[in-house]
Design an enzyme around this catalytic site. Sequence first.
Site, mmCIF file in Angstrom:
data_model
loop_
_atom_site.group_PDB
_atom_site.id
_atom_site.type_symbol
_atom_site.label_atom_id
_atom_site.label_comp_id
_atom_site.label_asym_id
_atom_site.label_seq_id
_atom_site.Cartn_x
_atom_site.Cartn_y
_atom_site.Cartn_z
ATOM 1 N N HIS A 1 5.585 31.978 -7.927
ATOM 2 C CA HIS A 1 5.288 33.337 -7.459
ATOM 3 C C HIS A 1 5.791 33.605 -6.036
ATOM 4 O O HIS A 1 5.754 34.762 -5.588
ATOM 5 C CB HIS A 1 3.783 33.607 -7.487
ATOM 6 C CG HIS A 1 3.195 33.666 -8.854
ATOM 7 N ND1 HIS A 1 3.694 34.479 -9.849
ATOM 8 C CD2 HIS A 1 2.151 32.999 -9.416
ATOM 9 C CE1 HIS A 1 2.983 34.322 -10.954
ATOM 10 N NE2 HIS A 1 2.045 33.418 -10.724
ATOM 11 N N ASP B 1 5.211 29.378 -18.045
ATOM 12 C CA ASP B 1 3.884 29.716 -17.509
ATOM 13 C C ASP B 1 3.457 31.084 -18.055
ATOM 14 O O ASP B 1 4.309 31.939 -18.300
ATOM 15 C CB ASP B 1 3.973 29.756 -15.975
ATOM 16 C CG ASP B 1 2.625 29.867 -15.289
ATOM 17 O OD1 ASP B 1 2.129 28.839 -14.802
ATOM 18 O OD2 ASP B 1 2.071 30.988 -15.237
ATOM 19 N N HIS C 1 2.096 33.447 -16.580
ATOM 20 C CA HIS C 1 2.397 34.504 -15.611
ATOM 21 C C HIS C 1 3.904 34.568 -15.357
ATOM 22 O O HIS C 1 4.596 33.547 -15.395
ATOM 23 C CB HIS C 1 1.689 34.212 -14.278
ATOM 24 C CG HIS C 1 0.209 34.062 -14.402
ATOM 25 N ND1 HIS C 1 -0.413 32.829 -14.482
ATOM 26 C CD2 HIS C 1 -0.769 35.009 -14.471
ATOM 27 C CE1 HIS C 1 -1.722 33.012 -14.587
ATOM 28 N NE2 HIS C 1 -1.976 34.321 -14.583
ATOM 29 N N ASP D 1 -0.900 27.509 -18.604
ATOM 30 C CA ASP D 1 -1.973 28.493 -18.677
ATOM 31 C C ASP D 1 -1.795 29.495 -19.822
ATOM 32 O O ASP D 1 -2.600 30.419 -19.968
ATOM 33 C CB ASP D 1 -2.160 29.221 -17.338
ATOM 34 C CG ASP D 1 -0.856 29.545 -16.638
ATOM 35 O OD1 ASP D 1 0.212 29.389 -17.263
ATOM 36 O OD2 ASP D 1 -0.903 29.958 -15.460
HETATM 37 ZN ZN LIG Z 1 0.356 30.887 -14.245
#
Ligand SMILES: [Zn+2]
Length: 310
Positions: free
Chosen positions: A125, A162, A164, A245
């Site tokens: 991120h 992931d 996200h 995740d």
């Molecule tokens: Zn994540």
Amino acid sequence: MTTLLFTHESGLAHVSPLGHPERAERLEAITAALAGPGFAALARRAAPLADEAEVLRCHAPEHLAGIKAARPERGWSQIDADTYMSPGSWEAALRAIGGAEAAVDAVLSGEAANAFVAMRPPGHHAERDRAMGFCLFGTVSVAARYALDHHGLARVAVLDFDVHHGNGTQDLLWDEPRAVFVSSQQIPLYPGSGHADETGAHGQIVNLPLRPGSGGAEMRAAWRPALARVADFAPDLILISAGFDAHRDDPLGGLNWTEDDFAWITGAICDLAAKTCGGRVVSCLEGGYDLDALAASVAAHVTVLMERGQ
Ligand SMILES: [Zn+2]
């Protein structure tokens, strides 16, 4: 040939405030899982400390200076809404980069077939000018640029599963024609980006949005054609942003992947690597916040790396 594990106890010294999901216990759970009898053949190395200048392969000097200045002497400094630094965070973040770069060295030299870097904080991120989403530096992107510029590779692929979106990786590699970036993510979900029309300055970014509640079948249907595109790109090395995740038990994500799905995507990436780049894969830990699901999923991931690395 073998599979290498890079980790370091400094990954435990990046301490989060009580109740924060990205916590040291994650790395303890992974270390315990990889201590089992099925992993006796895993070669283990300490993640070395990267020179801080390595950060500049992707980040602005002001970002490096800002993170360095934010190191607290005790307690925490808050970097953004959910990103913190403790006194040990600086070393941990630099060893995450050092581990990823050492893994690139080992795989490109032929010392290992592939490698897994179990370090934290995660990285995907972090954008050029800012830390966010538990991430200080874009570890995988720095390792990708290191492979391109230090080792002189022509092309690399960064694959991110992931739950996200890897908005940081996308930001850091947006104008990098030598790197293809493929990312699957639940949408809608933090950080809000990762739509299919975000394709990079050279059309080399592929985003695979996944619906909340979707599972392994939808994931496989999205990744199969994307991996075929990566094969056409013919990378010299594949880097993985390995977040776990998307597991059905994860408290932050809303997808329904199982350990078998993580094994499948790992195998599919290894198949692609075998076709295009001699099997060279470097995988770096990103998210995964249910400790049991994380441990089991990392075990499945590393088991496949070891099988394919023989
Ligand atoms: Zn994540």
